[in-house]
Design a protein around this motif. Sequence first.
Motif, mmCIF file in Angstrom:
data_model
loop_
_atom_site.group_PDB
_atom_site.id
_atom_site.type_symbol
_atom_site.label_atom_id
_atom_site.label_comp_id
_atom_site.label_asym_id
_atom_site.label_seq_id
_atom_site.Cartn_x
_atom_site.Cartn_y
_atom_site.Cartn_z
ATOM 1 N N ILE A 15 -4.039 -13.378 9.084
ATOM 2 C CA ILE A 15 -2.880 -14.127 8.582
ATOM 3 C C ILE A 15 -2.790 -14.003 7.067
ATOM 4 O O ILE A 15 -1.710 -13.762 6.519
ATOM 5 C CB ILE A 15 -2.963 -15.601 9.023
ATOM 6 N N ILE A 16 -3.929 -14.159 6.389
ATOM 7 C CA ILE A 16 -3.938 -14.036 4.927
ATOM 8 C C ILE A 16 -3.476 -12.651 4.512
ATOM 9 O O ILE A 16 -2.669 -12.498 3.593
ATOM 10 C CB ILE A 16 -5.336 -14.357 4.364
ATOM 11 N N CYS A 17 -3.975 -11.623 5.191
ATOM 12 C CA CYS A 17 -3.573 -10.248 4.859
ATOM 13 C C CYS A 17 -2.089 -10.036 5.099
ATOM 14 O O CYS A 17 -1.429 -9.334 4.326
ATOM 15 C CB CYS A 17 -4.396 -9.256 5.668
ATOM 16 N N GLN A 18 -1.546 -10.625 6.144
ATOM 17 C CA GLN A 18 -0.108 -10.496 6.406
ATOM 18 C C GLN A 18 0.694 -11.173 5.304
ATOM 19 O O GLN A 18 1.684 -10.617 4.826
ATOM 20 C CB GLN A 18 0.238 -11.098 7.764
ATOM 21 N N ILE A 19 0.268 -12.352 4.893
ATOM 22 C CA ILE A 19 0.977 -13.081 3.837
ATOM 23 C C ILE A 19 0.940 -12.298 2.526
ATOM 24 O O ILE A 19 1.944 -12.202 1.824
ATOM 25 C CB ILE A 19 0.366 -14.486 3.651
ATOM 26 N N GLN A 20 -0.227 -11.733 2.222
ATOM 27 C CA GLN A 20 -0.399 -11.017 0.965
ATOM 28 C C GLN A 20 -0.006 -9.544 1.072
ATOM 29 O O GLN A 20 -0.162 -8.798 0.115
ATOM 30 C CB GLN A 20 -1.845 -11.140 0.495
ATOM 31 N N GLU A 21 0.496 -9.145 2.237
ATOM 32 C CA GLU A 21 0.932 -7.774 2.489
ATOM 33 C C GLU A 21 -0.185 -6.762 2.212
ATOM 34 O O GLU A 21 0.030 -5.710 1.619
ATOM 35 C CB GLU A 21 2.186 -7.448 1.695
ATOM 36 N N ILE A 22 -1.381 -7.102 2.668
ATOM 37 C CA ILE A 22 -2.540 -6.226 2.536
ATOM 38 C C ILE A 22 -2.787 -5.579 3.883
ATOM 39 O O ILE A 22 -2.800 -6.242 4.909
ATOM 40 C CB ILE A 22 -3.784 -7.035 2.114
ATOM 41 N N GLU A 23 -2.985 -4.280 3.864
ATOM 42 C CA GLU A 23 -3.265 -3.560 5.101
ATOM 43 C C GLU A 23 -4.756 -3.241 5.155
ATOM 44 O O GLU A 23 -5.290 -2.609 4.243
ATOM 45 C CB GLU A 23 -2.443 -2.277 5.153
ATOM 46 N N ILE A 24 -5.417 -3.689 6.198
ATOM 47 C CA ILE A 24 -6.849 -3.467 6.344
ATOM 48 C C ILE A 24 -7.097 -2.604 7.561
ATOM 49 O O ILE A 24 -6.563 -2.856 8.634
ATOM 50 C CB ILE A 24 -7.612 -4.795 6.506
ATOM 51 N N GLU A 25 -7.929 -1.578 7.377
ATOM 52 C CA GLU A 25 -8.355 -0.740 8.493
ATOM 53 C C GLU A 25 -9.874 -0.775 8.558
ATOM 54 O O GLU A 25 -10.550 -0.713 7.534
ATOM 55 C CB GLU A 25 -7.884 0.696 8.324
ATOM 56 N N VAL A 26 -10.378 -0.879 9.766
ATOM 57 C CA VAL A 26 -11.813 -0.910 10.004
ATOM 58 C C VAL A 26 -12.166 0.307 10.843
ATOM 59 O O VAL A 26 -11.497 0.598 11.830
ATOM 60 C CB VAL A 26 -12.211 -2.205 10.755
ATOM 61 N N LEU A 27 -13.216 1.027 10.443
ATOM 62 C CA LEU A 27 -13.680 2.154 11.247
ATOM 63 C C LEU A 27 -14.510 1.637 12.406
ATOM 64 O O LEU A 27 -15.416 0.823 12.214
ATOM 65 C CB LEU A 27 -14.520 3.117 10.405
ATOM 66 N N VAL A 28 -14.157 2.077 13.605
ATOM 67 C CA VAL A 28 -14.873 1.683 14.820
ATOM 68 C C VAL A 28 -15.171 2.927 15.643
ATOM 69 O O VAL A 28 -14.596 3.986 15.415
ATOM 70 C CB VAL A 28 -14.053 0.664 15.657
ATOM 71 N N LYS A 29 -16.054 2.768 16.594
ATOM 72 C CA LYS A 29 -16.408 3.885 17.471
ATOM 73 C C LYS A 29 -15.327 4.029 18.542
ATOM 74 O O LYS A 29 -14.967 3.075 19.219
ATOM 75 C CB LYS A 29 -17.751 3.621 18.133
#
Length: 87
Positions: A15-29
Motif C-alpha cells: 500500500i505504501i509503495c502504491q501511494i508513493q508510486e514506487i515499483e518493487i520487484e523481488v527475485l524469486v525462484k
Amino acid sequence: MQAENDKMTWKVAKIICQIQEIEIEVLVKCPYCELRVARLNLKESLWECDRCNKEGAEEELLRLAQENFFDKHQMAYWETRNNKGVK
C-alpha cells in the motif's frame, strides 16, 4: 501468528509503495525452471521468469511454490506427522 504478521507487513508495504508510486520487484525462484530468475512485481502482483518466460499472478506463484515445497519434503512431512517427530 507470525505468518499473519508477515502477511500484514507485506500488505502495508504494498500500500505504501502504491501511494508513493514506487515499483518493487523481488527475485524469486521460478517454479518451472527452478532458477532464481523470476521477478515478482509487488505493485502489479504479477511475476515473470526471465529464462522460460512463464508468468502469472502472485497467488499462482505462491500455490506453485507451496506445491513444490510439499513435493520435495513429502517424506519428512509424513514421518513427522505419523511419528509425532519421534523415531
